[in-house]
Write an enzyme that holds these catalytic residues in place. Structure first.
Site, PDB file in Angstrom:
ATOM      1  N   CYS A   1       4.682 -25.984  32.572  1.00  0.00           N
ATOM      2  CA  CYS A   1       5.003 -24.560  32.682  1.00  0.00           C
ATOM      3  C   CYS A   1       4.535 -24.101  34.056  1.00  0.00           C
ATOM      4  CB  CYS A   1       4.303 -23.777  31.578  1.00  0.00           C
ATOM      5  SG  CYS A   1       4.374 -21.975  31.797  1.00  0.00           S
TER       6      CYS A   1
ATOM      7  N   CYS B   1      10.885 -22.487  36.930  1.00  0.00           N
ATOM      8  CA  CYS B   1      10.528 -22.326  35.524  1.00  0.00           C
ATOM      9  C   CYS B   1      11.169 -23.479  34.773  1.00  0.00           C
ATOM     10  CB  CYS B   1      11.038 -20.987  34.979  1.00  0.00           C
ATOM     11  SG  CYS B   1      10.810 -20.804  33.185  1.00  0.00           S
TER      12      CYS B   1
END
Length: 215
Positions: free
Chosen positions: A21, A132
């Site tokens: 992440c 992302c």
């Protein structure tokens, strides 16, 4: 993040942890590396050398969550080796819910992509970084909204390549890895949409999803 890492290390004896992440990578990498002895890799650091063979690239766009963009982690990393780069960023907060609802190819995804990307296109970016790990799922839609000469760099793909190389270099790659290997997915909050989401990404039935309680 410490609680999750402790659970994986002490309960499952993992040999490596990957912070898959961008936001978590920006804010927790140093803390976790100092707290645990197992290798802990993040999704941002492997991007440092993406331009090593692309000296002609001068203008880069980066998209991500608000927190990732505000952390300026990518800016610092890329400018460290080339201070002449021009970097333009754009937070795309609606991308994640669109993807998690399975609407990555829906017209609404294209409308939102055009809205988010218009300023980066006006800045004449030559390269777009997907900052992302959700965004690669929407890569086809994003590609359609960009001029053809703009390349797209997938941070998740770069991370996967980096992890494989790290495991090989440090003799950590499993000798028993085979097509029969299974994936175990543990979540703290399960719902049926997650199951469908996992199936779409993994494209295999060889995985098990279980719900865990950390507290």
């Amino acid at each position: 993040s410490k609680t999750l890492s402790n659970f994986l290390i002490n309960k499952h004896n993992v040999k490596m942890i990957v912070i898959a992440c961008n936001t978590a990578s920006a804010f927790t990498l140093n803390i976790l590396q100092q707290a645990f002895k197992v290798p802990i890799l993040d999704v941002i650091s492997p991007m440092e050398n993406i331009l090593i063979n692309s000296n002609n690239i001068k203008r880069i766009g980066i998209i991500g969550t608000y927190n990732t963009i505000n952390s300026q982690s990518y800016n610092r990393l890329l400018l460290k080796n080339n201070r002449t780069l021009k970097i333009f960023t754009q937070a795309c907060p609606l991308f994640v819910p669109i993807i998690e609802e399975g609407l990555e190819n829906h017209p609404i995804a294209k409308l939102i992509s055009e809205e988010y990307l218009q300023n980066l296109i006006l800045e004449n970016i030559e390269l777009l970084v997907l900052g992302c790990t959700h965004y690669p799922i929407m890569k086809t839609t994003i590609r359609r909204c960009l001029p053809q000469f703009v390349d797209i760099i997938d941070s998740a793909e770069i991370l996967a390549q980096y992890v494989k190389k790290y495991l090989q270099t440090n003799n950590l790659l499993s000798a028993s890895l085979s097509k029969s290997s299974n994936t175990q997915i543990m979540v703290t909050d399960f719902n049926q949409k997650f199951s469908a989401f996992a199936n779409k990404i993994l494209q295999t039935q060889k995985y098990k999803i279980s719900t865990i309680k950390l507290f």
